[in-house]
Design a protein around this motif. Sequence first.
Motif, PDB file in Angstrom:
ATOM      1  N   ALA A  46      11.022  -2.390  61.758  1.00 39.25           N
ATOM      2  CA  ALA A  46      10.389  -3.677  62.065  1.00 39.25           C
ATOM      3  C   ALA A  46       9.071  -3.834  61.316  1.00 39.25           C
ATOM      4  O   ALA A  46       8.762  -4.923  60.808  1.00 39.25           O
ATOM      5  CB  ALA A  46      10.166  -3.798  63.571  1.00 39.25           C
ATOM      6  N   LEU A  47       8.285  -2.780  61.236  1.00 41.34           N
ATOM      7  CA  LEU A  47       7.019  -2.838  60.511  1.00 41.34           C
ATOM      8  C   LEU A  47       7.256  -3.081  59.022  1.00 41.34           C
ATOM      9  O   LEU A  47       6.533  -3.858  58.381  1.00 41.34           O
ATOM     10  CB  LEU A  47       6.231  -1.548  60.727  1.00 41.34           C
ATOM     11  N   LEU A  48       8.274  -2.427  58.465  1.00 42.46           N
ATOM     12  CA  LEU A  48       8.616  -2.650  57.059  1.00 42.46           C
ATOM     13  C   LEU A  48       9.117  -4.076  56.839  1.00 42.46           C
ATOM     14  O   LEU A  48       8.744  -4.736  55.856  1.00 42.46           O
ATOM     15  CB  LEU A  48       9.686  -1.646  56.613  1.00 42.46           C
ATOM     16  N   GLY A  49       9.972  -4.550  57.762  1.00 40.45           N
ATOM     17  CA  GLY A  49      10.482  -5.906  57.663  1.00 40.45           C
ATOM     18  C   GLY A  49       9.369  -6.942  57.763  1.00 40.45           C
ATOM     19  O   GLY A  49       9.357  -7.940  57.026  1.00 40.45           O
ATOM     20  N   ALA A  50       8.422  -6.726  58.670  1.00 37.19           N
ATOM     21  CA  ALA A  50       7.291  -7.647  58.828  1.00 37.19           C
ATOM     22  C   ALA A  50       6.440  -7.687  57.568  1.00 37.19           C
ATOM     23  O   ALA A  50       5.980  -8.764  57.151  1.00 37.19           O
ATOM     24  CB  ALA A  50       6.446  -7.217  60.024  1.00 37.19           C
ATOM     25  N   PHE A 220      16.952   3.198  55.633  1.00 36.89           N
ATOM     26  CA  PHE A 220      18.208   2.808  54.997  1.00 36.89           C
ATOM     27  C   PHE A 220      19.184   2.165  55.979  1.00 36.89           C
ATOM     28  O   PHE A 220      19.674   1.062  55.745  1.00 36.89           O
ATOM     29  CB  PHE A 220      18.849   4.023  54.318  1.00 36.89           C
ATOM     30  N   SER A 221      19.472   2.864  57.084  1.00 32.59           N
ATOM     31  CA  SER A 221      20.470   2.346  58.034  1.00 32.59           C
ATOM     32  C   SER A 221      19.999   1.085  58.741  1.00 32.59           C
ATOM     33  O   SER A 221      20.796   0.182  59.006  1.00 32.59           O
ATOM     34  CB  SER A 221      20.794   3.413  59.084  1.00 32.59           C
ATOM     35  N   MET A 222      18.694   1.010  59.034  1.00 32.14           N
ATOM     36  CA  MET A 222      18.193  -0.073  59.868  1.00 32.14           C
ATOM     37  C   MET A 222      17.684  -1.260  59.074  1.00 32.14           C
ATOM     38  O   MET A 222      17.527  -2.348  59.625  1.00 32.14           O
ATOM     39  CB  MET A 222      17.058   0.461  60.753  1.00 32.14           C
ATOM     40  N   LEU A 223      17.445  -1.086  57.760  1.00 30.24           N
ATOM     41  CA  LEU A 223      16.871  -2.183  56.989  1.00 30.24           C
ATOM     42  C   LEU A 223      17.572  -2.395  55.646  1.00 30.24           C
ATOM     43  O   LEU A 223      18.217  -3.430  55.436  1.00 30.24           O
ATOM     44  CB  LEU A 223      15.373  -1.946  56.769  1.00 30.24           C
ATOM     45  N   ILE A 224      17.488  -1.429  54.749  1.00 32.40           N
ATOM     46  CA  ILE A 224      18.004  -1.629  53.393  1.00 32.40           C
ATOM     47  C   ILE A 224      19.503  -1.880  53.397  1.00 32.40           C
ATOM     48  O   ILE A 224      20.011  -2.750  52.670  1.00 32.40           O
ATOM     49  CB  ILE A 224      17.657  -0.417  52.498  1.00 32.40           C
ATOM     50  N   GLY A 225      20.246  -1.123  54.205  1.00 34.51           N
ATOM     51  CA  GLY A 225      21.695  -1.319  54.258  1.00 34.51           C
ATOM     52  C   GLY A 225      22.069  -2.736  54.654  1.00 34.51           C
ATOM     53  O   GLY A 225      23.021  -3.324  54.107  1.00 34.51           O
TER      54      GLY A 225
END
Length: 287
Positions: A46-50, A220-225
């Motif tokens: 979530a922090l990376l996505g934000a 990877f699993s939660m964002l990039i994928g």
Amino acid sequence: MRTSMAGWGSGLIGVIIFSGSLPATRVAVSDFSPLFLTSARAVIAALLGAALLLALRQSRPAAGDLLSLALVALGVVVGFPLLTALALQHITSAHSIVFIGLLPLVTAIFGVLRGGERPKPAFWLFSGLGSAMVVGYAATSGIEVSMTGDLLMIGAIVACGLGYAEGAKLSRSLGGWQVISWALILSLPPMAVIALATLPHTWHRIAGLSWIGLAYVSVFSMLIGFVFWYRGLAVGGIAGVGQLQLLQPFFGLLLAAGLLHEQVSGMMFVTTLAVVLCVAGARRYAR
């Protein structure tokens, strides 16, 4: 045709990335509790996505999108990660990967219910046959049964199929990486509270591999994928591209054998070839 191939190519990259999720989770739960692992991976992603949303100055989703984002968060941010982490305390990653063979069929069903897709009758034949081959491979491979682990995995597959279909539908208007980023942000407050409440009592005993597992499922699993996966589903079709998940058990089993030294039967390669043919057949009749 070019757009369709782009969707399938993007979906395949997503599947390859997701193939490492269950082996990484299996490693991580040896030192982290399922609740901490689920919440921590969500908080990190979530922090990376934000940061991405702020850096690229993305507009907020409309109020009408909030319910769909909540379903995405419930399915792929909370439901699937938590249920699989709990299941992997009772079964091996090789065992859990087998259930992924049911995910394309479940995703296609939710694609009809939530995405408005209408695959041709032959599609369901190839999709069902491919799923049956994956499950049949498991049944003949001497994998031990754990009622608790198996029921948790079935729940995880249903949650994941819903999250995939709902996210793909929303990606058509909002964008793939934006969907998963906003879903992660929506789940951030409760996930942060859970992560703080379930912090490990000690840190120095946590193995390096467990940290690597946490990093993989978080980034990877939660964002990039999902960046590749939701784009593939939105462009190529939920039901059709979703069939690529039939290949995920075999990618995952190879990783489980190579990294975790879990036993994998030589029959896997024959079954993989048959599954590839089913994926090709399903692709032809997906629309």
